[in-house]
Design an enzyme around this catalytic site. Structure first.
Site, PDB file in Angstrom:
ATOM      1  N   HIS A   1       8.546  -6.154  -0.616  1.00 17.27           N
ATOM      2  CA  HIS A   1       9.929  -6.474  -0.253  1.00 17.27           C
ATOM      3  C   HIS A   1      10.303  -5.895   1.116  1.00 17.27           C
ATOM      4  O   HIS A   1      11.318  -6.265   1.682  1.00 17.27           O
ATOM      5  CB  HIS A   1      10.915  -6.031  -1.342  1.00 17.27           C
ATOM      6  CG  HIS A   1      11.116  -4.557  -1.460  1.00 17.27           C
ATOM      7  ND1 HIS A   1      12.175  -4.024  -2.142  1.00 17.27           N
ATOM      8  CD2 HIS A   1      10.406  -3.500  -1.010  1.00 17.27           C
ATOM      9  CE1 HIS A   1      12.114  -2.706  -2.099  1.00 17.27           C
ATOM     10  NE2 HIS A   1      11.042  -2.376  -1.428  1.00 17.27           N
ATOM     11  N   ASP A   2       9.468  -5.003   1.644  1.00 14.21           N
ATOM     12  CA  ASP A   2       9.696  -4.445   2.981  1.00 14.21           C
ATOM     13  C   ASP A   2       9.332  -5.420   4.096  1.00 14.21           C
ATOM     14  O   ASP A   2       9.651  -5.176   5.252  1.00 14.21           O
ATOM     15  CB  ASP A   2       8.855  -3.182   3.190  1.00 14.21           C
ATOM     16  CG  ASP A   2       9.291  -2.026   2.311  1.00 14.21           C
ATOM     17  OD1 ASP A   2      10.451  -2.015   1.863  1.00 14.21           O
ATOM     18  OD2 ASP A   2       8.464  -1.140   2.059  1.00 14.21           O
TER      19      ASP A   2
ATOM     20  N   GLU B   1       7.891  -5.951  -8.316  1.00 12.73           N
ATOM     21  CA  GLU B   1       9.007  -6.207  -7.403  1.00 12.73           C
ATOM     22  C   GLU B   1      10.150  -6.860  -8.168  1.00 12.73           C
ATOM     23  O   GLU B   1       9.958  -7.381  -9.264  1.00 12.73           O
ATOM     24  CB  GLU B   1       8.580  -7.164  -6.279  1.00 12.73           C
ATOM     25  CG  GLU B   1       7.575  -6.627  -5.312  1.00 12.73           C
ATOM     26  CD  GLU B   1       8.170  -5.784  -4.195  1.00 12.73           C
ATOM     27  OE1 GLU B   1       9.412  -5.636  -4.127  1.00 12.73           O
ATOM     28  OE2 GLU B   1       7.392  -5.285  -3.379  1.00 12.73           O
TER      29      GLU B   1
ATOM     30  N   GLU C   1      14.584  -9.044  -1.011  1.00 14.62           N
ATOM     31  CA  GLU C   1      14.198  -9.305  -2.394  1.00 14.62           C
ATOM     32  C   GLU C   1      14.057 -10.812  -2.505  1.00 14.62           C
ATOM     33  O   GLU C   1      14.779 -11.566  -1.853  1.00 14.62           O
ATOM     34  CB  GLU C   1      15.265  -8.780  -3.361  1.00 14.62           C
ATOM     35  CG  GLU C   1      15.572  -7.294  -3.224  1.00 14.62           C
ATOM     36  CD  GLU C   1      14.388  -6.386  -3.457  1.00 14.62           C
ATOM     37  OE1 GLU C   1      13.470  -6.747  -4.214  1.00 14.62           O
ATOM     38  OE2 GLU C   1      14.365  -5.290  -2.865  1.00 14.62           O
TER      39      GLU C   1
END
Length: 115
Positions: free
Chosen positions: A13-14, A42, A81
């Site tokens: 998600h980074d 995630e 996200e």
């Protein structure tokens, strides 16, 4: 000897889609054919409610997922996200033929991508 799986725990998600696909492609190539898999822990943002009646706990978890999405927008240049459609896109682009998403009654889900 090759590992039969890789685990990503709140890492992808980074990254934006392009980098996420590159990371997943590298992992896919590193695990052995037929038995290799990538485990991804995630958040998966819902696009629609599952049923007419949504438990209060489920609604609160979804609010946390959406809040995390805002945090990613504020603290990274491309992180986010993802919805199930967005996970489908990055996994398919990375070359995974199939995957499954398992709900674990938490903010995160477990996504199992098979080589």
């Amino acid at each position: 000897m090759a590992y039969s799986f890789f685990i990503f725990f709140w890492v992808l998600h980074d990254w934006g889609d392009k980098d996420c696909i590159r990371l997943l492609k590298n992992c896919k190539e590193a695990v052995p054919p037929n038995i290799g898999k990538v485990l991804i822990v995630e958040s998966v943002i819902r696009e629609k409610k599952k049923a007419m009646i949504v438990e209060d706990r489920d609604e609160k978890l979804e609010h946390v997922r959406l809040m995390l999405d805002m945090v990613m927008m504020a603290h990274t240049s491309t992180g986010k996200e993802r919805t199930l459609k967005e996970w489908d896109f990055v996994l398919n682009e990375a070359g995974f033929e199939r995957y499954e998403v398992r709900d674990i009654d938490d903010v995160q889900c477990v996504i199992i991508a098979y080589r």
